[in-house]
Design an enzyme around this catalytic site. Structure first.
Site, PDB file in Angstrom:
ATOM      1  N   ASP A  15       0.830  -0.970   0.026  1.00 43.01           N
ATOM      2  CA  ASP A  15      -0.062   0.563  -0.122  1.00 43.01           C
ATOM      3  C   ASP A  15       1.090   1.091   0.180  1.00 43.01           C
ATOM      4  O   ASP A  15       2.303   1.266   0.319  1.00 43.01           O
ATOM      5  CB  ASP A  15      -1.199   0.005   1.568  1.00 43.01           C
ATOM      6  CG  ASP A  15      -1.909   0.991   1.183  1.00 43.01           C
ATOM      7  OD1 ASP A  15      -2.578   1.597  -0.108  1.00 43.01           O
ATOM      8  OD2 ASP A  15      -2.695   0.860   2.170  1.00 43.01           O
ATOM      9  N   ASN A  64     -10.950  -2.514  -6.155  1.00 49.70           N
ATOM     10  CA  ASN A  64     -10.269  -1.767  -7.278  1.00 49.70           C
ATOM     11  C   ASN A  64     -10.394  -1.778  -8.634  1.00 49.70           C
ATOM     12  O   ASN A  64      -9.947  -0.290  -8.659  1.00 49.70           O
ATOM     13  CB  ASN A  64      -7.909  -2.750  -7.383  1.00 49.70           C
ATOM     14  CG  ASN A  64      -7.385  -2.106  -6.219  1.00 49.70           C
ATOM     15  OD1 ASN A  64      -6.615  -3.284  -5.348  1.00 49.70           O
ATOM     16  ND2 ASN A  64      -7.775  -1.279  -5.002  1.00 49.70           N
TER      17      ASN A  64
END
Ligand code: FPP
Length: 235
Positions: A15, A64
């Site tokens: 991330d 996503n």
């Protein structure tokens, strides 16, 4: 190889690519490119310098797909490049690459590159790289339940014979449990990553954004793992 304790199965939630890019006045795609470059180096380090056998990566979650089309398109192209060429060192390192997630919604180019990578590495024995792509831990449990239900319905499995081993065999990949999960960028969430396999995992949430999370940062995080007292429910 160092004579120290390493997790057998390490998970990495990569991330912070977007924030890394923003801080440098770059677009989000540049952050993903920097993340991918870092990943290749990190994997080379892991498979050459540690005794970690299995690495699971959160590359792209089912959620996503809600991102802007140009970012999703860029990531899909990046995956194809990575699987077709950049993972060459992984293949040479005798690492078997497997994928977890749903194939639906993935472009054909990505599916083709995934299948070729799986096939090229299927006999490799030194380690396993599990890439979670179009992956959600909740969907994995739904899909496992459907697979098992079908076997019960067609008579090949008795309900009484459903064990933890049967559940594990019917997940996307039959892997050992996760020992340690690192999520970079300081966010303290699991975000649907391998929720069944991480029931007794230890976690670390270093502040570093993934493109900067190099082998030194990894070793620092692994020092935290070594300090943990893993009791698995024992007193
Ligand atoms: C999260 O950062 C990262 C991603 C959604 C993509 C991760 C992909 C790579 C590092 C490319 C290589 C991967 C593989 C396995 C082939 P973010 O965009 O959410 O960052 P932010 O939270 O700062 O916005």
């Amino acid at each position: 190889m160092k004579d120290v304790v390493y997790p057998n199965h390490l998970g990495i939630i990569m991330d912070g690519n977007g924030r890394w890019a923003k801080e440098r006045g770059l677009n989000r795609s540049a952050g993903h490119k920097a993340g991918a470059d870092n990943l290749i180096n990190l994997l080379d380090y892991i498979y050459n310098n540690t005794s970690i056998k299995v690495v699971s990566l959160y590359a792209f979650s089912t959620e996503n797909f809600k991102r802007e089309k140009n970012e999703v398109d860029y990531l899909m192209k990046l995956f194809v490049t990575l699987f077709n060429s950049k993972l060459e060192s992984i293949k040479k390192n005798n690492v078997k690459v497997v994928f977890s997630g749903r194939r639906e919604n993935l472009p054909n180019s990505v599916i083709k590159a995934m299948d070729k990578t799986t096939n090229d590495t299927k006999d490799n024995t030194k380690g396993i790289l599990n890439i979670c792509l179009n992956y959600g831990g909740d969907y994995e449990i739904v899909d496992m339940t459907k697979k098992i239900a079908r076997q019960v319905l067609d008579g090949s499995l008795n309900i009484e014979d459903i064990t933890k081993e049967v559940v594990s065999r019917n997940l996307y990949q039959d892997l050992p449990p996760l020992d340690y999960v690192i999520r970079t960028s300081g966010e303290k969430r699991i975000s649907n990553f391998m929720i069944y396999q991480s029931s007794y995992a230890e976690y670390d949430f270093p502040d570093t954004y993934f493109p900067d999370f190099d082998s030194k940062c990894l070793e620092e995080s692994l020092d935290n793992y070594r300090k943990r007292d893993r009791r698995f429910g024992n007193a």
